[in-house]
Design a protein around this motif. Structure first.
Motif, PDB file in Angstrom:
ATOM      1  N   MET A 118       0.848  -1.176   0.000  1.00 55.46           N
ATOM      2  CA  MET A 118       0.000   0.000   0.000  1.00 55.46           C
ATOM      3  C   MET A 118       0.894   1.240   0.000  1.00 55.46           C
ATOM      4  N   GLU A 119       0.488   2.240  -0.730  1.00 59.17           N
ATOM      5  CA  GLU A 119       1.272   3.473  -0.838  1.00 59.17           C
ATOM      6  C   GLU A 119       0.657   4.561   0.044  1.00 59.17           C
ATOM      7  N   TRP A 120       1.130   4.624   1.293  1.00 60.03           N
ATOM      8  CA  TRP A 120       0.654   5.639   2.228  1.00 60.03           C
ATOM      9  C   TRP A 120       1.093   7.010   1.758  1.00 60.03           C
ATOM     10  N   ARG A 121       0.271   8.000   1.974  1.00 60.34           N
ATOM     11  CA  ARG A 121       0.628   9.368   1.603  1.00 60.34           C
ATOM     12  C   ARG A 121       1.212  10.070   2.822  1.00 60.34           C
ATOM     13  N   LEU A 122       2.399  10.619   2.666  1.00 58.32           N
ATOM     14  CA  LEU A 122       3.039  11.396   3.721  1.00 58.32           C
ATOM     15  C   LEU A 122       3.162  12.821   3.235  1.00 58.32           C
ATOM     16  N   ARG A 123       2.806  13.759   4.120  1.00 54.65           N
ATOM     17  CA  ARG A 123       2.937  15.173   3.763  1.00 54.65           C
ATOM     18  C   ARG A 123       3.129  15.990   5.023  1.00 54.65           C
ATOM     19  N   TRP A 124       3.746  17.148   4.848  1.00 51.98           N
ATOM     20  CA  TRP A 124       3.879  18.059   5.972  1.00 51.98           C
ATOM     21  C   TRP A 124       2.499  18.584   6.338  1.00 51.98           C
ATOM     22  N   ALA A 125       2.266  18.686   7.619  1.00 50.44           N
ATOM     23  CA  ALA A 125       0.998  19.231   8.088  1.00 50.44           C
ATOM     24  C   ALA A 125       0.992  20.741   7.897  1.00 50.44           C
ATOM     25  N   GLY A 126      -0.190  21.264   7.658  1.00 49.37           N
ATOM     26  CA  GLY A 126      -0.345  22.700   7.476  1.00 49.37           C
ATOM     27  C   GLY A 126      -1.592  23.193   8.184  1.00 49.37           C
ATOM     28  N   PRO A 127      -1.910  24.459   7.984  1.00 46.54           N
ATOM     29  CA  PRO A 127      -3.111  25.013   8.604  1.00 46.54           C
ATOM     30  C   PRO A 127      -4.329  24.154   8.264  1.00 46.54           C
ATOM     31  N   GLY A 128      -5.131  23.886   9.251  1.00 45.10           N
ATOM     32  CA  GLY A 128      -6.320  23.070   9.055  1.00 45.10           C
ATOM     33  C   GLY A 128      -6.131  21.593   9.372  1.00 45.10           C
ATOM     34  N   ASP A 129      -4.880  21.144   9.558  1.00 41.47           N
ATOM     35  CA  ASP A 129      -4.622  19.727   9.821  1.00 41.47           C
ATOM     36  C   ASP A 129      -4.663  19.348  11.300  1.00 41.47           C
ATOM     37  N   ALA A 130      -4.721  20.321  12.188  1.00 37.47           N
ATOM     38  CA  ALA A 130      -4.659  20.029  13.623  1.00 37.47           C
ATOM     39  C   ALA A 130      -5.758  19.079  14.105  1.00 37.47           C
ATOM     40  N   PRO A 131      -7.014  19.215  13.664  1.00 39.96           N
ATOM     41  CA  PRO A 131      -8.027  18.260  14.137  1.00 39.96           C
ATOM     42  C   PRO A 131      -7.713  16.813  13.735  1.00 39.96           C
ATOM     43  N   ALA A 132      -7.241  16.607  12.513  1.00 40.70           N
ATOM     44  CA  ALA A 132      -6.883  15.248  12.073  1.00 40.70           C
ATOM     45  C   ALA A 132      -5.709  14.719  12.882  1.00 40.70           C
ATOM     46  N   LEU A 133      -4.717  15.549  13.127  1.00 37.78           N
ATOM     47  CA  LEU A 133      -3.567  15.130  13.927  1.00 37.78           C
ATOM     48  C   LEU A 133      -3.979  14.801  15.357  1.00 37.78           C
TER      49      LEU A 133
END
Length: 172
Positions: A1-16
């Motif tokens: 499976m190809e997991w997607r990795l990306r730097w977190a940005g504005p708006g990502d805090a709830p998911a984190l």
């Protein structure tokens, strides 16, 4: 499976915050008392806390997402070191690296670690440090496979309980 990795940005805090609480619960249920876990997650993994880390140029937050639907499944957090070992400006702390159990055996843990190491190098750091619960043999084995060696010990409070941790280090 190809997991997607990306730097977190504005708006990502709830998911984190969500994946942080879920992975902490998965990892430590049966080891850490429920009320201590709830307190720890609500105070140390809140969306507001993640917003501050995301906005801080000295920190790097990476979010791992499921390739089908982009659900948050893991993350890493790099911060200036706050560990009871001698540190200098060449050091960085991998404060957190977690992935949901559904990713186990998929290589996501190694990919998250490789990304954290690359990010630390890009910041000009030469050594990565991390703390881990001393009795967490699975995590310790993972870090040792990733090239980390024992650098010290600390005590770490979760809610009302103090745990014995080990501190690992790796040259970059």
């Amino acid at each position: 499976m190809e997991w997607r990795l990306r730097w977190a940005g504005p708006g990502d805090a709830p998911a984190l915050s969500l994946v942080a609480a879920a992975t902490f619960l998965e990892t430590f249920a049966g080891t850490i008392a429920g009320p201590d876990m709830v307190y720890h997650c609500t105070t140390n993994s809140s969306p507001a806390k993640f917003d501050r880390w995301i906005a801080d140029d000295a920190c790097v937050v990476t979010l791992a997402e499921h390739p089908d639907g982009a659900a948050p499944v893991g993350y890493t957090l790099l911060v200036p070191p706050d560990l009871p070992v001698e540190t200098d400006e060449d050091d960085i702390e991998l404060r957190r690296i977690y992935a949901l159990s559904l990713t186990r055996g998929s290589g996501l843990g190694h990919r998250l670690m490789a990304r954290a190491l690359d990010d630390a190098r890009a910041l000009g750091r030469r050594r990565m440090l991390l703390g881990v619960l001393g009795i967490n043999e699975n995590a310790r084995a993972f870090y040792e496979r990733e090239g980390f060696t024992l650098a010290g010990t600390r005590q770490f409070r979760v809610g009302d309980t103090v745990y014995d941790d080990v501190v690992y280090a790796r040259r970059l």
